[in-house]
Design a protein around this motif. Structure first.
Motif, PDB file in Angstrom:
ATOM      1  N   HIS A  15      -3.183   3.866  -2.345  1.00  0.00           N
ATOM      2  CA  HIS A  15      -3.464   2.921  -3.422  1.00  0.00           C
ATOM      3  C   HIS A  15      -2.803   1.566  -3.127  1.00  0.00           C
ATOM      4  O   HIS A  15      -1.778   1.495  -2.441  1.00  0.00           O
ATOM      5  CB  HIS A  15      -2.942   3.446  -4.760  1.00  0.00           C
ATOM      6  N   ASP A  16      -3.425   0.532  -3.660  1.00  0.00           N
ATOM      7  CA  ASP A  16      -2.870  -0.827  -3.565  1.00  0.00           C
ATOM      8  C   ASP A  16      -2.006  -1.093  -4.794  1.00  0.00           C
ATOM      9  O   ASP A  16      -2.470  -0.942  -5.937  1.00  0.00           O
ATOM     10  CB  ASP A  16      -3.991  -1.863  -3.490  1.00  0.00           C
ATOM     11  N   LEU A  17      -0.781  -1.473  -4.537  1.00  0.00           N
ATOM     12  CA  LEU A  17       0.185  -1.751  -5.605  1.00  0.00           C
ATOM     13  C   LEU A  17       0.429  -3.259  -5.672  1.00  0.00           C
ATOM     14  O   LEU A  17       0.602  -3.917  -4.649  1.00  0.00           O
ATOM     15  CB  LEU A  17       1.495  -1.013  -5.334  1.00  0.00           C
ATOM     16  N   ARG A  18       0.437  -3.789  -6.880  1.00  0.00           N
ATOM     17  CA  ARG A  18       0.632  -5.227  -7.061  1.00  0.00           C
ATOM     18  C   ARG A  18       1.504  -5.468  -8.293  1.00  0.00           C
ATOM     19  O   ARG A  18       1.265  -4.892  -9.359  1.00  0.00           O
ATOM     20  CB  ARG A  18      -0.713  -5.934  -7.230  1.00  0.00           C
ATOM     21  N   ALA A  19       2.516  -6.286  -8.134  1.00  0.00           N
ATOM     22  CA  ALA A  19       3.384  -6.681  -9.254  1.00  0.00           C
ATOM     23  C   ALA A  19       3.473  -8.198  -9.267  1.00  0.00           C
ATOM     24  O   ALA A  19       3.646  -8.832  -8.217  1.00  0.00           O
ATOM     25  CB  ALA A  19       4.767  -6.068  -9.105  1.00  0.00           C
ATOM     26  N   GLU A  20       3.352  -8.775 -10.445  1.00  0.00           N
ATOM     27  CA  GLU A  20       3.360 -10.239 -10.564  1.00  0.00           C
ATOM     28  C   GLU A  20       4.142 -10.642 -11.808  1.00  0.00           C
ATOM     29  O   GLU A  20       4.006 -10.022 -12.870  1.00  0.00           O
ATOM     30  CB  GLU A  20       1.934 -10.779 -10.635  1.00  0.00           C
ATOM     31  N   LEU A  21       4.965 -11.657 -11.651  1.00  0.00           N
ATOM     32  CA  LEU A  21       5.774 -12.146 -12.762  1.00  0.00           C
ATOM     33  C   LEU A  21       5.083 -13.331 -13.425  1.00  0.00           C
ATOM     34  O   LEU A  21       4.759 -14.326 -12.772  1.00  0.00           O
ATOM     35  CB  LEU A  21       7.164 -12.570 -12.264  1.00  0.00           C
ATOM     36  N   HIS A  22       4.849 -13.218 -14.731  1.00  0.00           N
ATOM     37  CA  HIS A  22       4.228 -14.286 -15.515  1.00  0.00           C
ATOM     38  C   HIS A  22       5.243 -14.854 -16.504  1.00  0.00           C
ATOM     39  O   HIS A  22       6.246 -14.215 -16.835  1.00  0.00           O
ATOM     40  CB  HIS A  22       3.010 -13.757 -16.279  1.00  0.00           C
ATOM     41  N   ARG A  23       4.966 -16.036 -16.984  1.00  0.00           N
ATOM     42  CA  ARG A  23       5.821 -16.626 -17.987  1.00  0.00           C
ATOM     43  C   ARG A  23       5.653 -15.912 -19.325  1.00  0.00           C
ATOM     44  O   ARG A  23       4.547 -15.486 -19.670  1.00  0.00           O
ATOM     45  CB  ARG A  23       5.506 -18.115 -18.155  1.00  0.00           C
ATOM     46  N   THR A  24       6.741 -15.830 -20.070  1.00  0.00           N
ATOM     47  CA  THR A  24       6.683 -15.223 -21.390  1.00  0.00           C
ATOM     48  C   THR A  24       6.102 -16.231 -22.382  1.00  0.00           C
ATOM     49  O   THR A  24       6.099 -17.451 -22.119  1.00  0.00           O
ATOM     50  CB  THR A  24       8.076 -14.786 -21.843  1.00  0.00           C
ATOM     51  N   PRO A  25       5.626 -15.780 -23.533  1.00  0.00           N
ATOM     52  CA  PRO A  25       5.059 -16.718 -24.520  1.00  0.00           C
ATOM     53  C   PRO A  25       6.026 -17.823 -24.943  1.00  0.00           C
ATOM     54  O   PRO A  25       5.614 -18.980 -25.114  1.00  0.00           O
ATOM     55  CB  PRO A  25       4.700 -15.807 -25.698  1.00  0.00           C
ATOM     56  N   ILE A  26       7.303 -17.492 -25.075  1.00  0.00           N
ATOM     57  CA  ILE A  26       8.260 -18.513 -25.511  1.00  0.00           C
ATOM     58  C   ILE A  26       8.459 -19.562 -24.418  1.00  0.00           C
ATOM     59  O   ILE A  26       8.646 -20.752 -24.703  1.00  0.00           O
ATOM     60  CB  ILE A  26       9.611 -17.859 -25.908  1.00  0.00           C
TER      61      ILE A  26
ATOM     62  N   GLN B  91       0.854  -1.186   0.000  1.00  0.00           N
ATOM     63  CA  GLN B  91       0.000   0.000   0.000  1.00  0.00           C
ATOM     64  C   GLN B  91       0.889   1.235   0.000  1.00  0.00           C
ATOM     65  O   GLN B  91       1.792   1.348   0.833  1.00  0.00           O
ATOM     66  CB  GLN B  91      -0.920   0.025   1.225  1.00  0.00           C
ATOM     67  N   VAL B  92       0.628   2.125  -0.953  1.00  0.00           N
ATOM     68  CA  VAL B  92       1.415   3.348  -1.088  1.00  0.00           C
ATOM     69  C   VAL B  92       0.507   4.541  -0.855  1.00  0.00           C
ATOM     70  O   VAL B  92      -0.531   4.670  -1.522  1.00  0.00           O
ATOM     71  CB  VAL B  92       2.081   3.431  -2.475  1.00  0.00           C
ATOM     72  N   ASP B  93       0.885   5.391   0.098  1.00  0.00           N
ATOM     73  CA  ASP B  93       0.099   6.583   0.429  1.00  0.00           C
ATOM     74  C   ASP B  93       0.953   7.812   0.180  1.00  0.00           C
ATOM     75  O   ASP B  93       2.004   7.998   0.800  1.00  0.00           O
ATOM     76  CB  ASP B  93      -0.337   6.531   1.895  1.00  0.00           C
TER      77      ASP B  93
ATOM     78  N   ASP C 100      -4.467  -0.524  -7.773  1.00  0.00           N
ATOM     79  CA  ASP C 100      -5.888  -0.699  -7.446  1.00  0.00           C
ATOM     80  C   ASP C 100      -6.581  -1.661  -8.409  1.00  0.00           C
ATOM     81  O   ASP C 100      -7.739  -1.470  -8.796  1.00  0.00           O
ATOM     82  CB  ASP C 100      -6.613   0.654  -7.441  1.00  0.00           C
ATOM     83  N   GLY C 101      -5.842  -2.676  -8.839  1.00  0.00           N
ATOM     84  CA  GLY C 101      -6.397  -3.701  -9.708  1.00  0.00           C
ATOM     85  C   GLY C 101      -6.390  -3.374 -11.181  1.00  0.00           C
ATOM     86  O   GLY C 101      -6.686  -4.240 -12.005  1.00  0.00           O
TER      87      GLY C 101
END
Length: 556
Positions: A511-522, A464-466, A488-489
């Motif tokens: 605000h709610d901050l969210r970072a997520e690592l996903h796999r790349t297409p390759i 959470q960042v204020d 915030d989604g």
């Protein structure tokens, strides 16, 4: 009741089992202790194994990104570094990381013996198999990799390479049989995932060896197609590793592998009989054994029944030796991926393999009590001398008790560590010099802003960042393809700060901050391709097994 012939067979089997166990213990005795000892790689393999265990427990799938490495900034370790060694040790993980790695090394040595024995026996007789197994296990370069240099992946890959060559030659005897080809493909794919450079090297050597043998046997075009298909299946099975590593090579700093200590221009000219630091103790022993072996191979190569096999082995051994010298530097600098080999003396491993195979093949010529006794005496002498040599060379080992903090990924969080190497898989946009130690908090913001509830769950970071006037929040992970950020989604654009970390603009307010690592297409495509290939291979293996046991039932 056992007949004379069956008694002889059982006695021989008992002797081989006892000999293999004693020789394996003699070559791996430091691995049987509860301690570790200092060598070039230190505890890197144990820590990488711990990283795999932690990654699998958090991510529940192959962990390509290890967030705790590089002082908590993340590192794409298993997206580029071969994970096969760690996966092979995984069944023994309940016994502890250190014990699991040691058990894998001991079992690999035992497998090396029986694979070399089977290969040598197939080209000669059981005495030839015994000689080949002895030569492979006691080769100074193998002891060097296991006990001094500590390149454990290359050591294990050598054991699988012997098995792959045996399966390939077995398949070439009956090219219409699918089973041996599929077995070869599975083992070959394992080599690629254990040690990249060994996989590349053995692909060229085994492929050219098979083509020469196929031409010598006057194969038909469809048999060449089966050979190519076997190698192709092996590559498809290992696609989950090599395709992302090759396709995303430009995202990391692989040029570091070509600089400084690992510059191949500085690693040429090693003489084959003095290629290990072990030779400092008893340098004449390596020269005598190598000289006798080469002399015997050349003197009877022309009279051996398997003249073609012996000749090819001698040629390959000579080429492998020549490539270690300075005048071979143009080859390494111009052939594709040549400079990534870093050390020209990596060719000693296949050179050892082909010398041992050639030595076994020449025994096919004739059977006599004198030859049998001589081969057994030579094998025993080499084994005993090697055990004594190893014990003498390692008499001043720096033993140490490895603590949990020294081998665990979490224990290295407060220091810069990428688990060996020269940071060659550091993201190309990352600036190591701007990394603070101890590491900064997980999420930081500009002046006047506050960050609360910052947590990391696997590859997801929330906070959470204020900020009354808006701010730039910095997430302590390298900005790497696959990261997605939301405020915030709602998806939010992000960049990087001057160090290469994730930078995202947060508007005024809380605000709610969210970072997520996903796999790349390759990465997704590579895993899907390999998953389908392994599923089809399993089905094919079951069908072949059923067809062999119940041919009439399957036909109906």
């Amino acid at each position: 009741m056992l007949t004379g012939g069956s008694k002889y067979v059982w006695c021989r089997r008992g002797f081989l089992l006892a000999y293999s166990l004693l020789l394996t213990f003699g070559m791996t005795w430091p691995q049987w202790s509860p301690w570790w000892y200092h060598h070039h790689e230190r505890e890197a393999y144990i820590t990488r194994f711990d990283a795999l265990i932690v990654g699998l427990s958090e991510q529940h799938w192959h962990p390509r990104w290890i967030p705790d490495l590089a002082a908590g900034h993340g590192y794409p370790l298993f997206n580029y570094y071969t994970p096969g060694f760690s996966y092979l040790a995984l069944p023994f993980a309940p016994l502890g990381e250190l014990a699991a790695v040691k058990i894998l090394l001991v079992l690999s040595t035992l497998m090396m013996f029986f694979a070399a024995y089977a290969l040598g026996k197939s080209q000669s007789n059981w005495r030839g198999g015994l000689l080949m197994a002895t030569l492979c296990i006691t080769a100074p370069y193998m002891m060097y990799n296991l006990h001094i240099r500590g390149d454990l992946s290359e050591y294990v890959a050598f054991a699988f390479a012997i098995l792959a060559l045996h399966l390939m030659l077995r398949a070439m005897k009956r090219p219409t049989a699918a089973g041996p080809w599929l077995a070869f493909a599975a083992v070959y794919s394992t080599i690629v995932c254990i040690h990249t450079l060994s996989g590349l090297m053995y692909t060229v050597l085994f492929g050219s060896f098979a083509l020469l043998l196929a031409y010598h046997r006057r194969w038909k075009p469809r048999d060449y197609a089966r050979l190519a298909m076997a190698f192709g299946i092996g590559l498809v099975l290992s696609t989950w590793y090599w395709l992302p590593a090759l396709g995303e090579k430009s995202l990391v700093s692989t040029e570091r592998m070509l600089e400084g200590f690992v510059n191949i221009e500085k690693r040429m000219g090693y003489f084959p009989v003095n290629y290990t630091w072990l030779s400092v103790r008893l340098p004449v022993l390596g020269a005598i054994l190598t000289g006798v072996l080469v002399a015997v191979s050349f003197s009877i190569a022309t009279s051996a029944r398997r003249k073609f096999i012996v000749t090819v082995c001698v040629v390959y051994a000579v080429i492998g030796t020549v490539l270690m010298y300075d005048f071979a530097l143009p080859f390494w600098t111009n052939v594709p991926f040549g400079r990534y080999f870093q050390f020209s003396w990596r060719t000693i491993a296949p050179t050892t393999l082909f010398i041992a195979l050639g030595a076994a093949a020449v025994l096919r010529r004739r059977e006599s009590r004198w030859i049998s006794a001589g081969v057994l005496a030579l094998s025993g002498a080499i084994a005993c001398a090697s055990v004594i040599w190893l014990a003498n060379a390692l008499s001043d080992l720096a033993w140490k008790h490895v603590t949990e903090d020294e081998i665990s990924v979490e224990g290295r969080f407060n220091e810069w560590d990428t688990v060996g190497g020269v940071d060659e898989y550091l993201p190309a946009t990352a600036v190591r010099e701007k990394v603070e130690l101890p590491p900064r908090p997980l999420v930081t913001a500009g002046e006047g802003a506050t960050v609360s509830q910052a947590t990391r769950d696997s590859l997801t970071i929330t906070a959470q960042v204020d900020s009354p006037q808006g701010t730039n929040a910095i997430i302590r992970q390298w900005d790497f393809p696959g990261w997605e950020v939301a405020v915030d989604g709602a998806p939010a654009a992000h960049g990087m700060d001057d160090a290469g970390r994730i930078l995202v603009a947060v508007p005024p307010g809380k605000h709610d901050l969210r970072a997520e690592l996903h796999r790349t297409p390759i990465e997704v495509a590579a895993e899907v391709i390999s998953g389908i290939a392994w599923a089809l291979l399993t089905v094919a293996a079951i069908v072949l097994r059923v067809r062999k046991k119940h041919p009439a039932k399957l036909a109906s």
